[in-house]
Design a protein around this motif. Structure first.
Motif, PDB file in Angstrom:
ATOM      1  N   ASP A 892       0.848  -1.159   0.042  1.00  0.00           N
ATOM      2  CA  ASP A 892       0.215   0.055   0.010  1.00  0.00           C
ATOM      3  C   ASP A 892       0.884   1.176  -0.086  1.00  0.00           C
ATOM      4  O   ASP A 892       2.092   1.079   0.082  1.00  0.00           O
ATOM      5  CB  ASP A 892      -0.874   0.040   1.134  1.00  0.00           C
ATOM      6  CG  ASP A 892      -0.137  -0.163   2.542  1.00  0.00           C
ATOM      7  OD1 ASP A 892       1.077  -0.182   2.494  1.00  0.00           O
ATOM      8  OD2 ASP A 892      -0.812  -0.327   3.776  1.00  0.00           O
ATOM      9  N   GLU A 893       0.079   2.308  -0.192  1.00  0.00           N
ATOM     10  CA  GLU A 893       0.931   3.669  -0.034  1.00  0.00           C
ATOM     11  C   GLU A 893       1.663   3.933   1.479  1.00  0.00           C
ATOM     12  O   GLU A 893       1.171   3.343   2.426  1.00  0.00           O
ATOM     13  CB  GLU A 893      -0.022   4.900  -0.575  1.00  0.00           C
ATOM     14  CG  GLU A 893      -1.106   5.161   0.546  1.00  0.00           C
ATOM     15  CD  GLU A 893      -1.903   6.372   0.127  1.00  0.00           C
ATOM     16  OE1 GLU A 893      -1.675   6.772  -1.101  1.00  0.00           O
ATOM     17  OE2 GLU A 893      -2.629   6.950   1.053  1.00  0.00           O
ATOM     18  N   MET A 904       4.365  11.162  -0.367  1.00  0.00           N
ATOM     19  CA  MET A 904       3.587   9.866  -0.323  1.00  0.00           C
ATOM     20  C   MET A 904       3.781   9.069  -1.648  1.00  0.00           C
ATOM     21  O   MET A 904       3.955   9.609  -2.891  1.00  0.00           O
ATOM     22  CB  MET A 904       2.036  10.079  -0.292  1.00  0.00           C
ATOM     23  CG  MET A 904       1.378  10.763   0.997  1.00  0.00           C
ATOM     24  SD  MET A 904       1.542   9.666   2.467  1.00  0.00           S
ATOM     25  CE  MET A 904       1.154   8.159   2.188  1.00  0.00           C
ATOM     26  N   ASP A 906       2.963   6.005  -4.069  1.00  0.00           N
ATOM     27  CA  ASP A 906       1.728   5.187  -4.381  1.00  0.00           C
ATOM     28  C   ASP A 906       1.861   3.625  -4.095  1.00  0.00           C
ATOM     29  O   ASP A 906       3.042   3.323  -3.988  1.00  0.00           O
ATOM     30  CB  ASP A 906       1.300   5.618  -5.702  1.00  0.00           C
ATOM     31  CG  ASP A 906       1.084   6.962  -6.008  1.00  0.00           C
ATOM     32  OD1 ASP A 906       0.448   7.848  -5.119  1.00  0.00           O
ATOM     33  OD2 ASP A 906       1.209   7.409  -7.204  1.00  0.00           O
ATOM     34  N   ALA A 907       0.757   3.364  -3.842  1.00  0.00           N
ATOM     35  CA  ALA A 907       0.538   1.855  -3.756  1.00  0.00           C
ATOM     36  C   ALA A 907       0.970   1.141  -5.263  1.00  0.00           C
ATOM     37  O   ALA A 907       0.862   1.688  -6.205  1.00  0.00           O
ATOM     38  CB  ALA A 907      -0.818   1.361  -3.184  1.00  0.00           C
ATOM     39  N   TYR A 938       6.809   3.102 -11.345  1.00  0.00           N
ATOM     40  CA  TYR A 938       6.387   3.552 -10.149  1.00  0.00           C
ATOM     41  C   TYR A 938       7.848   4.195  -9.537  1.00  0.00           C
ATOM     42  O   TYR A 938       8.940   3.888  -9.799  1.00  0.00           O
ATOM     43  CB  TYR A 938       6.139   2.551  -9.112  1.00  0.00           C
ATOM     44  CG  TYR A 938       7.035   1.409  -9.082  1.00  0.00           C
ATOM     45  CD1 TYR A 938       7.976   1.354  -8.162  1.00  0.00           C
ATOM     46  CD2 TYR A 938       7.034   0.344 -10.055  1.00  0.00           C
ATOM     47  CE1 TYR A 938       8.772   0.241  -8.096  1.00  0.00           C
ATOM     48  CE2 TYR A 938       8.092  -0.859 -10.180  1.00  0.00           C
ATOM     49  CZ  TYR A 938       8.920  -0.815  -8.984  1.00  0.00           C
ATOM     50  OH  TYR A 938       9.948  -1.809  -8.955  1.00  0.00           O
TER      51      TYR A 938
END
Length: 959
Positions: A892-893, A904, A906-907, A938
């Motif tokens: 998850d994030e 943050m 990201d997931a 990502y």
């Protein structure tokens, strides 16, 4: 005397010929398939060989029958065979172990034991799993182990971590390669496998999550990774691999990479064996294109992302360097100020500056891709000589490792690690009961440079001309009737086109090459480093002398010799030397029909600048059921981390802040001479430049959060000196963790279950705090300046400095006074179904407790997802000679905190897969695979290159 004569004759080259030969084959009991890589050794002696690619072996020994040989392979039950005659031919069938819990590990207690009985959590990869990994490299395959994070810094630099508090430097996690710490002694990061081990030479990989200082000392804080190589006495022959494919991402496009290696090992006799391996990788890095602007909201709060807006005149984008160069590059602070400066030197008409606005304007910076070629490269050589003077388990080893590479490293800034070279030399004497080793780590930063300073100093070279051109173009546009926004846009475009060095041009290349070769960060970007680390350690196990328990003693000594010529550390006048040492003992005892095992250990460590440290560990494990196939364990252990070389001795202006280590002999060696920003400073008689020492950061500074509060108040028209809080903290000292853990392991036929939970309490957690030092004045407001009434009357000098922007940010190294804790757990199951299909599923939970209000300026950087799930499926014999493996990872994030930016992450879901085919007559295995098969890109961290997909094909001969 006989032993001395034996050594003498061997050194003279006298050969001792074997008296007995054994030929044979090793097969799998269930399928009858030949098994390559099985170990064959004489029982009670360290003499042996391995089965070749066809599962065959030839063993020659200086033993007369009868005697026993043992045939073993990880994942199979070992078998002993009696040899009764010379030239005996045998076929040995091995049965597959019920579960991986039967495999033997060494690192958990520094003595061989089954994973099932290990007193602490441990993860493991063997040669078979390394061979079948779905990742492009075995090192990347570590990410499939439960509880493990692998943060991708670049194509060639991955950082392993467990249980949170990760950075790319990752100084809380220890990595040992054949017993040698392969972290950079100066830059303090584990080099991943950039300069590590060739995949052809990897024997086992063991990973201990959590604190392990009781046996491994300082920095075994979050975990320890052990990689061991193959011994040439047991693993002979020539192995070769070649790998190629593409890396694919939106920004970098599709780029080829190549990866190749060779390993050669030969046992000349039962006394002497040698090996050498070489590997080379070349590809293209992931492009860093995070052009967001991160506004620091202070410790404990995510940075605000501020998009680039129309009409914006001052910038600070993350992967753009030089755009932070504003008009403070001149003695003035805004566009009107530069006009006044140009008037003063006769380059602007008198009074023209009044037509210019007081807007802050910064240079147009250079994108990171303009400042590096993004070439990733790694070349590694490993040479080892093994000598057994008495043909028994006593072995003398000389090992030399050489590595050279290019990569990208993200620390306080982004660094182009170019032609970085590191070598290690080890001498070790060992047998089954003891080892004594000593090694040297010697590194050279080569042509490495700080890309942030490369961009800054490229723009500073033409700063005065650029700002003057900008001001003139703006003035001309406004006089021609243009709006202010349009005038700004036109002025920037005109100044960039006529003054800025354009990437790719000969002039730009010449300037960049000159700057990255210059170690003075006021004009250049190169960092120099020729630091050395000397290390020695020893261990003795008394199990053959003492019967009632297994007792070990050991110790270590280490010395750092820092040598950056003043570019990283404050070693302006010569190297800085300091040392650390420690000693430990451990006792293991079994009770209740060997079902209950007690393990207790304690270690004492001492380092220069710090008090001594005691690290105990106690664990109990109990085996349940018939055959002892289920095991409960509980442990209490401690870990500690000494402040790093940079925590103590750095002295570096990183642009946004000056980094100063807190060793007592470091504080006065670093000095900075900033320009005054305000006309007020000159009006009250302050010099145009001041000199600040590192001591000022620790003894005369305000906290960053209080500066924000003061600034917000002043912006509303209220100047409240009471909002400014004096930074009050101690010099950095070792941090400690107390870890409590429980676990359960069980084998139910072909099903293996492993679960654990932990709770960690931290004391004196080491971290950075950003403070602000006024250019003049005492932070206790004790010195008053008699200003004229219209300027406020008598005012503390420090308040004048802060109010007018005459202050310098410093990043200091200290310990948090806050209560910090983390807790979590993991559970994993693995089984074999439907014949040869292997399935694995694991889940990891990690949580962090920290009351930010107890230490507002501290940023802990837990940097790990709360939830992680990993699934694997594979079959080594889908059909004859055809196998496959698929790994799926989800998390998850989570928040990533660092000195560059907080954001943050990201997931993500990542799928790796490979299909392999073996051609036995060629002794070859072919593999086709892909990492991040789904192709969704990502980030590992803000500012890092966005990670795309990697597709590869490989051919391995005699794996």
């Amino acid at each position: 005397m006989k032993k001395l004569l034996s050594v003498f004759f061997v050194l003279l080259g006298v050969s001792v010929f074997a008296q007995t030969s054994i030929m044979g084959s090793v097969i799998e009991a269930k399928s009858g398939q030949l098994i390559p890589g099985a170990n064959i050794k004489v029982v009670g002696k360290s003499i042996g060989t391995t089965s070749d690619f066809d599962g065959n072996f030839l063993l020659k020994v200086a033993e007369n029958p009868p005697f026993l040989i043992e045939v073993s392979l990880i994942g199979y039950t070992s078998k002993e065979i009696e040899i009764t005659q010379n030239n005996q031919k045998i076929t040995v069938s091995l049965e597959e172990s019920a579960t991986a819990l039967d495999e033997v590990v060494v690192s958990a207690s520094r003595t061989p034991e089954r994973i099932l009985e290990s007193p602490v959590t441990i993860e493991r990869m063997d040669a078979g799993e390394i061979k079948n990994t779905s990742s492009p490299s075995f090192y990347g395959g570590l990410e499939n182990l439960k509880g493990v994070d692998v943060n991708t810094n670049s194509l060639t630099f991955k950082s392993v971590n467990t249980r949170g508090f990760a950075t790319f430097a990752n100084t809380r996690f220890m990595q040992l390669v054949d017993g040698m710490d392969n972290s950079s002694p100066a830059l303090n990061f584990n080099l991943g496998n950039l300069l590590g081990m060739s995949e052809l030479d990897v024997n086992t990989v063991e990973l201990l999550p959590g604190a392990s200082s009781a046996l491994y000392g300082a920095n075994a804080f979050n975990g320890v990774l052990f990689m061991t190589s193959k011994n040439p006495f047991n693993s002979e022959g020539v192995s070769v691999y070649g790998k190629t494919g593409i890396t694919s991402s939106k920004e970098a496009g599709d780029n080829n990479f190549v990866d190749a290696g060779i390993r050669m090992a030969y046992k000349f006799s039962n006394k002497f064996a040698a090996k050498a391996s070489f590997s080379f990788l070349k590809g293209t890095e992931w492009y860093a294109t995070d052009y967001n602007q991160y506004l620091d909201n202070g410790a404990g709060n995510a940075d605000t992302v501020v998009p680039v807006a129309d009409g914006q005149t001052a910038f600070d984008q993350l992967n753009v360097y030089g755009d932070e160069v504003q008009l403070s590059a001149t003695p003035f602070g805004n566009l009107q100020g530069v006009g006044q400066y140009l008037e003063a030197i006769g380059q602007f008409p008198a009074g023209a500056s009044a037509l210019l606005p007081q807007d802050n304007v910064s240079r147009t910076g250079y994108k990171e891709r303009d400042l590096t070629d993004y070439v990733a490269e790694s070349a590694k050589v490993d040479i080892a000589l093994h000598y057994k003077p008495f043909e028994d388990d006593l072995e003398i080893i000389y090992n030399a490792k050489f590595g050279k590479g290019n990569t990208i490293y993200q620390g306080a800034n982004r660094y182009n690690i170019n032609n970085f070279f590191m070598q290690q030399h080890k001498v070790e004497v060992r047998n089954d009961n003891f080892f004594i080793r000593a090694y040297l780590t010697d590194e050279d930063a080569g042509d490495s440079y700080d890309m942030r300073f490369a961009g800054i100093n490229l723009t500073k070279e033409t700063a005065e001309q650029w700002f003057g051109t900008y001001a003139g173009a703006y003035l001309q546009s406004v006089l021609g009737g243009a709006s202010s926004d349009a005038a700004h846009a036109g002025a920037r475009q005109f100044a960039d086109a006529n003054v800025t060095l354009q990437p790719g041009t000969p002039e730009f290349k010449e300037a960049l090459n000159r700057i990255v070769s210059d170690p003075d960060l006021t004009t250049g970007a190169k960092f120099q480093d020729q630091t050395k680390m000397y290390h020695a350690d020893a261990n003795y196990n008394f199990h053959e002398i003492i019967d009632f328990a297994d007792i070990q003693v050991g110790g270590s000594w280490r010395q750092y010799s820092l040598n950056s010529s003043g570019t990283i550390f404050t070693d302006y006048d010569g190297s800085i030397d300091y040392n650390e040492y420690g000693a430990y003992t451990q006792i293991q005892k079994k009770y209740l029909d060997d079902r209950l095992k007690f393990t207790g250990s304690i270690r004492y460590d001492k380092a220069k600048n710090f008090d001594g440290n005691v690290s105990p560990r106690i664990s109990l494990s109990y085996s349940l059921g018939k055959g002892k196939t289920r095991n409960l364990r509980a442990s209490f252990q401690t870990g500690f981390r000494n402040p790093t070389t940079q925590d103590q001795y750095i002295g570096l202006d990183a642009g946004q802040a000056i980094l100063v280590g807190s060793a007592p002999d470091n504080l006065d060696r670093y000095t900075s001479s900033p320009l005054q920003n305000s006309a007020t400073a000159q009006a009250i008689g302050m010099p145009s430049t001041v000199q600040l020492s590192g001591r000022s950061a620790y003894e005369n500074a305000y906290t960053l959060t209080s500066l924000y509060a003061f600034g917000a108040s002043a912006a509303q028209g209220t100047v409240n000196p009471g909002l400014l809080k004096v930074a009050d903290f101690n010099y950095v000292k070792p941090e400690r963790v107390t870890a409590y853990e429980i676990g359960y392991r069980a084998g139910f036929g072909k099903l293996a279950l492993d679960a654990s939970a932990y709770y960690n309490q931290y004391e004196d957690f080491i971290g950075n705090k950003t403070v602000v030092v006024p250019h003049y004045g005492n932070v206790d407001l004790s010195d008053i300046i008699s200003l004229p009434t219209q300027l406020g009357g008598p005012t503390p000098a420090a308040l004048i400095a802060i109010s007018n922007g005459d202050y310098q940010p410093f990043q200091v190294y200290t310990n948090s006074k806050a209560d910090i804790a983390s807790y979590g757990g993991s559970i994993g199951v693995s089984t074999t179904l439907f014949g040869n299909y292997s399935f694995g599923l694991n889940y990891t939970y990690a949580k962090f407790d920290f009351d930010q209000s107890t230490d507002p300026d501290y940023e802990a950087g837990f940097n790990t997802p709360e939830n992680k799930v990993k699934f694997s499926v594979g079959n080594t014999q889908l059909i004859e000679n055809l196998g496959f493996a698929v790994n799926i990872r989800w998390n998850d994030e989570y928040m990533w905190e660092s000195s560059i930016a907080d954001a943050m992450i990201d997931a993500k879901t990542v799928v790796d897969a490979q299909v392999n085919y073996t051609v036995e007559k060629w002794k070859s295995t072919f593999k086709i695979g892909a990492a991040n098969l789904g192709g969704k890109e990502y980030f590992s961290a803000p500012g890092n290159g966005k990670i795309g997909s990697q597709y590869f094909v490989s051919w391995t001969i005699n794996p």
